[in-house]
Design a protein around this motif. Structure first.
Motif: not given
Length: 336
Positions: A147-174
């Motif tokens: 789940g989301r809390t398990d991302v702590e301490g991990k390495t995560w790959a995102f899409a474009d910094r301004l991508s709605t689905s590939g960055s913004i929504f994921a950062l918000y939910t984290l």
């Protein structure tokens, strides 16, 4: 994107701060930010109006074939136009291209949100009957991330910094899950490591053991999800995703740990300063399009399970309010 078009190599134009991330850029973004551009308004047949359509940033070799049927339809149905597709290097290259009149048509929510007065909106994209898509977080099947809390301490790959689905929504939910996102997406995260490239490269970083997981959009992620996980999909995904037919068709095989709520698909728009009768004609063809009409322009090898476009649905800025709220929450000022 190709290897010379990575957002982490070229950077994102404008001044970057935690609370104010400039979406604009400068003249350099226009010339360097459009894959394969050159002089956009020059060249071509003088007997036809040259029109440049900016696709959503991604991998040119993947995007152009997907959108070719709609471009062929427009060139056929609208007399006297020659529409050419361009793939922006990243989202921050689009607005300068429109402002400098090097492009006429675009199709992304970030640019529309940043300056709605710059555009005349055609409508929201619809494919396979759905005007929505999803952000999804993916990990290898054997990963201990559940789940989301398990991302702590991990390495995560995102899409474009301004991508709605590939960055913004994921950062918000984290962030909502209690993780410190630090300066992301404009700088380093806090509770995890992050990299920003594009949707395809995010998946490949997981495949190459360069990241513990990735965030992408459903159309790119579902082909990598093992079919055995489909029964666990949230009902909202089953009801509104246009890409379920592609599940398990690509490698590496990954497992979803989080899905967003339905995100409105990208708006199609034309720059307001484009003074041409063709602008309205193009909008009418797009809004009156259908799968049946488009199928006439499908090449023999076209993937009908992953269409880029079917038709347009009426839209408004209120449709994209959830995107605006999440941009603000992660430190992006859409009006800047």
């Amino acid at each position: 994107m190709d290897s010379n078009s990575r957002s982490d190599r070229s950077g994102i134009d404008g001044t970057t701060t935690r609370r104010r991330f400039l979406l604009g850029g400068g003249a350099t973004a226009v010339t360097a930010g459009l894959a394969g551009c050159g002089s956009v308004l020059g060249g071509g047949s003088s007997s036809k109006e040259q029109i440049t359509m900016l696709l959503t940033p991604g991998t040119p070799g993947d995007l152009r074939p997907r959108y070719k049927p709609v471009v062929d339809m427009l060139n056929d149905k609208v007399d006297g136009v020659d529409i050419e597709m361009k793939v922006p290097q990243n989202y921050s290259a689009i607005k300068p291209a429109l402002e400098s009149e090097q492009a006429e048509i675009g199709m992304d929510d970030v640019t529309l949100i940043s300056n709605p007065d710059l555009m005349d909106v055609y409508g929201t994209n619809v494919t396979d009957g759905s005007a929505f898509y999803f952000s999804v977080m993916l990990v290898p099947p054997e990963s201990d991330i559940q789940g989301r809390t398990d991302v702590e301490g991990k390495t995560w790959a995102f899409a474009d910094r301004l991508s709605t689905s590939g960055s913004i929504f994921a950062l918000y939910t984290l962030q909502q899950a209690g993780l410190d996102i630090g300066e992301a997406p404009t700088g380093p995260p806090g509770d995890f490591e992050g990299s920003w490239t594009d949707h395809n490269q995010a998946i490949q970083r997981v495949a190459n053991d360069e990241a513990d997981g990735a965030t992408t959009w459903g159309g790119n992620g579902i082909p990598h999800i093992g079919a055995e996980y489909e029964s666990d999909f949230p009902q909202r995904v089953k009801d509104k995703s246009s890409f379920l037919g592609n599940i398990g068709t690509e490698t590496p095989t990954l497992r979803p740990i989080w899905w967003s709520f339905p995100i409105p698909k990208q708006p199609w728009y034309a720059r307001k300063s484009w003074d041409s009768e063709k602008k309205q004609e193009i909008g009418e063809v797009l809004r009156n399009s259908s799968e049946e009409k488009l199928s006439e322009y499908y090449p023999d090898d076209y993937n009908t399970d992953s269409p880029a476009f079917t038709t347009l649905r009426d839209t408004s800025m209120e449709t994209y309010q959830p995107v605006i709220e999440r941009m603000n929450a992660v430190g992006i000022d859409p009006a800047a």
